[in-house]
Design a protein around this motif. Structure first.
Motif, short mmCIF file in Angstrom:
data_model
loop_
_atom_site.label_atom_id
_atom_site.label_comp_id
_atom_site.label_asym_id
_atom_site.label_seq_id
_atom_site.Cartn_x
_atom_site.Cartn_y
_atom_site.Cartn_z
N VAL A 119 0.12 -16.35 -11.94
CA VAL A 119 1.09 -16.32 -13.04
C VAL A 119 1.36 -14.88 -13.47
N ASP A 120 2.58 -14.64 -13.94
CA ASP A 120 2.92 -13.33 -14.49
C ASP A 120 3.96 -13.49 -15.60
N ILE A 121 3.87 -12.62 -16.58
CA ILE A 121 4.85 -12.69 -17.68
C ILE A 121 6.24 -12.24 -17.23
N LYS A 122 6.30 -11.50 -16.13
CA LYS A 122 7.60 -11.00 -15.68
C LYS A 122 8.47 -12.13 -15.14
N LYS A 123 9.79 -11.89 -15.19
CA LYS A 123 10.73 -12.85 -14.62
C LYS A 123 10.86 -12.59 -13.11
N ASP A 124 10.90 -11.29 -12.78
CA ASP A 124 11.10 -10.90 -11.39
C ASP A 124 9.90 -10.00 -11.01
N ILE A 125 8.98 -10.54 -10.25
CA ILE A 125 7.71 -9.83 -10.02
C ILE A 125 7.89 -8.44 -9.38
N PRO A 126 8.78 -8.26 -8.39
CA PRO A 126 8.91 -6.91 -7.81
C PRO A 126 9.63 -5.90 -8.71
N GLU A 127 10.24 -6.34 -9.78
CA GLU A 127 10.91 -5.41 -10.69
C GLU A 127 9.85 -4.58 -11.42
N VAL A 128 10.05 -3.26 -11.48
CA VAL A 128 9.03 -2.40 -12.11
C VAL A 128 9.62 -1.68 -13.32
N ASN A 129 9.12 -2.02 -14.49
CA ASN A 129 9.57 -1.35 -15.71
C ASN A 129 8.44 -0.62 -16.41
N ARG A 130 7.28 -0.63 -15.77
CA ARG A 130 6.13 0.09 -16.31
C ARG A 130 5.97 1.36 -15.48
N CYS A 131 5.80 2.51 -16.17
CA CYS A 131 5.71 3.78 -15.46
C CYS A 131 4.62 3.73 -14.40
N CYS A 132 4.92 4.28 -13.26
CA CYS A 132 3.90 4.42 -12.21
C CYS A 132 4.43 5.43 -11.20
N CYS A 133 3.68 6.50 -10.96
CA CYS A 133 4.14 7.49 -9.98
C CYS A 133 4.12 6.89 -8.57
N THR A 134 3.23 5.92 -8.36
CA THR A 134 3.09 5.23 -7.07
C THR A 134 2.98 6.21 -5.91
N MET A 135 1.99 7.08 -6.04
CA MET A 135 1.64 7.94 -4.89
C MET A 135 0.49 7.27 -4.17
N LEU A 136 0.53 7.28 -2.85
CA LEU A 136 -0.65 6.88 -2.09
C LEU A 136 -1.57 8.10 -2.08
N ILE A 137 -2.75 7.93 -2.64
CA ILE A 137 -3.70 9.04 -2.69
C ILE A 137 -4.47 9.00 -1.37
N ASN A 138 -4.15 9.96 -0.49
CA ASN A 138 -4.68 9.91 0.86
C ASN A 138 -5.95 10.72 1.04
N GLU A 139 -6.50 11.23 -0.04
CA GLU A 139 -7.76 11.95 0.08
C GLU A 139 -8.83 10.99 0.60
N PRO A 140 -9.54 11.37 1.69
CA PRO A 140 -10.56 10.46 2.21
C PRO A 140 -11.58 10.08 1.14
N ASN A 141 -12.09 8.86 1.22
CA ASN A 141 -13.12 8.34 0.29
C ASN A 141 -12.63 8.19 -1.15
N THR A 142 -11.36 7.96 -1.33
CA THR A 142 -10.88 7.65 -2.67
C THR A 142 -11.34 6.23 -2.99
N HIS A 143 -12.12 6.09 -4.05
CA HIS A 143 -12.67 4.78 -4.45
C HIS A 143 -13.38 4.10 -3.27
N GLY A 144 -14.12 4.92 -2.52
CA GLY A 144 -14.93 4.38 -1.43
C GLY A 144 -14.12 3.95 -0.22
N GLU A 145 -12.83 4.29 -0.18
CA GLU A 145 -11.97 3.85 0.93
C GLU A 145 -11.12 5.04 1.39
N THR A 146 -10.63 4.98 2.61
CA THR A 146 -9.69 5.99 3.08
C THR A 146 -8.38 5.28 3.41
N PHE A 147 -7.34 5.67 2.68
CA PHE A 147 -6.04 4.98 2.79
C PHE A 147 -5.12 5.84 3.67
#
Ligand SMILES: Cc1cc2nc3c(=O)[nH]c(=O)nc-3n(C[C@H](O)[C@H](O)[C@H](O)COP(=O)(O)OP(=O)(O)OC[C@H]3O[C@@H](n4cnc5c(N)ncnc54)[C@H](O)[C@@H]3O)c2cc1C
Length: 446
Positions: free
Chosen positions: A33-61
């Motif tokens: 469930v989500d309060i949004k009407k359209d789930i892919p619509e983004v109205n909340r700020c987010c830079c949305t960078m993929l942080i590619n530094e190895p071992n970010t949060h124990g993972e490498t993206f």
């Protein structure tokens, strides 16, 4: 919507979508469930960078075949949008002096489209049989004999609807309503509130393309309490070869207006000439309540994932990682009665803000902007022609910054001993409230 499910996931951001999709894939009967009407619509700020530094949060993206690949976990998340490779992270003083981190080969970070990511995740969740209810708010989840009771309310409905399940997942973001209703919320210490406003801009005359820019210092806005960032990014409908637009955002502490500060920065700030022909094509906002992390993110059969358990952002990428790990833990619990401990340990060991000292380290990096403009211009004049290897990273960038600045300490002591003293003091403060308050007090000239 039925009245019973195996699992109910509240919140369809990256964490909730990933949890629901993974549970659905394994054959569970899942309600998302989500309060949004359209789930892919983004109205909340987010830079949305993929942080590619190895071992970010124990993972490498990594980006593999345009998708997001989690090297250690060994999974790939479908992404069909465009990427930007940013090669520099530049901190700019009010006078325009720089502290630059660079990574030509791998990039310092890779902005992408959150809308496209959410759309891909939603499509995969639906394909895996997840039942999705939009415009539906999770109000409360409570452990009952044999499972969990979740209270939901549809946007236009006056009454609650009750749904029973074996496991409920709180994935409703940093200001989680579900977590607030649990005992585990009492473990948390409140730190502060920030407001953020952001714009997508076309037509910016940006002298630093492919760069993440942080405007450091009070002098960038009249209010003097704004933290402003800027980055290139592609729109959700971008095609290969399209020019990126600019995403610019401004965060202010409570009592200041983020939008007013951003408007003033664009109109008559020190770098206003970059924006003289700019056109706003999208706006977003966010309220961030900063609490210390929940160290035990499971209460009975209610599991908190992503930002719902975190001190600020897990990032989209790690919200998905924790969503995936939580889903695997839930599947183990449903099959064997055990599994939550492994998830809790992974969370505590991998999310750096659970570790002692990490929140303070990040605040110290951020807190530099409370020095006077003239002091910052002097400090950044020392690093202006240098480049340091690094990434956009809340965890490692503050240390690189510290080393870069302190490498000039001897010169500072000779030329500007009062600044050298202040800088040395800045990196010895250890408690969060002093770091937060220090900024305010120094600003008032105390
Ligand atoms: C200024 C800023 C910059 C950022 N920059 C980056 C970045 O560069 N890279 C990056 O990866 N991340 C970044 N982030 C962080 C990123 O946005 C989050 O870490 C990520 O979205 C967390 O995912 P989540 O699924 O846990 O929460 P969210 O994405 O917040 O999703 C929560 C979902 O729950 C829904 N919801 C909320 N309450 C309820 C309720 N009561 N009932 C039902 N649904 C509810 C919301 O509508 C939303 O869809 C940034 C965030 C901010 C604020």
């Amino acid at each position: 919507m039925k009245s019973t499910y195996d699992c109910v996931v509240i919140g369809a951001g990256p964490a909730g979508l990933m949890t629901a999709k993974t549970l659905g894939e394994a054959g569970q009967d899942v309600l998302l469930v989500d309060i949004k009407k359209d789930i892919p619509e983004v109205n909340r700020c987010c830079c949305t960078m993929l942080i590619n530094e190895p071992n970010t949060h124990g993972e490498t993206f990594r980006i593999v075949d345009n998708n997001i690949h989690l090297e250690k976990t060994g999974i790939t998340i479908r992404y069909t949008g465009q990427w930007v490779k940013m090669v520099k992270s530049i901190r700019l003083s009010p006078g325009g002096n720089r502290l630059t981190m660079v990574n030509e080969k791998e990039g310092v970070a890779h902005p992408y489209s959150k809308n496209v990511l959410l759309r891909c995740l939603l499509e995969d969740a639906l394909a895996n049989g997840v039942d999705v209810a939009t415009e539906t708010a999770g109000i409360k989840a409570e452990n009952i004999n044999g499972g969990v009771r979740v209270f939901l309310r549809e946007t236009r409905a006056r009454s609650f609807r009750e749904v029973k399940c074996k496991v409920a997942v709180a994935a409703d973001g940093v200001n989680s309503q579900i977590v607030k209703g649990l005992e585990l919320f009492k473990q948390r210490k409140f730190l502060t509130t920030f407001h953020v406003a952001s714009y997508f801009l076309e037509g910016v005359e940006n002298p630093y393309p492919n760069s993440w820019i942080t405007f450091v210092g009070k002098g960038h806005t009249r209010q003097g309490r704004a933290q402003i960032y800027m980055l290139p990014k592609h729109l959700p409908n971008a095609k290969p070869g399209d020019e990126p637009i600019i995403d610019i955002m401004c965060g202010t502490p409570i009592g200041y207006t983020a939008k007013a500060a951003l408007d003033q920065f664009l109109r008559d700030g020190r770098f206003a000439q970059w924006f003289r022909h700019a056109k706003v094509i999208h706006t977003a906002s966010a309220v961030l309540n900063f609490y210390t992390c929940i160290l035990n993110p499971v209460e009975g059969n209610i599991v908190a994932v992503g930002d719902a358990a975190a001190f600020i952002e897990t990032y989209c990428q790690s919200a998905m990682l924790y969503g995936y790990r939580a889903a695997k833990a839930i599947l183990n619990v449903l099959a064997t009665g055990k599994g939550y401990e492994e998830y809790t340990n992974f969370w505590r060991e991998s999310f750096e803000y659970c570790w002692p000292g990490e929140i303070e380290k990040a605040l110290r990096g951020f807190g530099l902007h409370v020095m006077s403009d003239e002091e910052l211009d002097y400090i950044f004049s020392l690093t202006d022609s240098e480049e340091y290897q690094g990434y956009v990273s809340e965890n490692t960038a503050p240390d690189i910054m510290k080393k870069a600045i302190l490498s000039h300490l001897d010169q500072m002591k000779k030329e500007r001993p009062e600044i050298a003293k202040k800088i040395e003091q800045h990196w010895t403060i250890t408690d969060t409230q002093s770091l937060l308050k220090g900024g305010l007090d120094r600003e008032k000239g105390k």
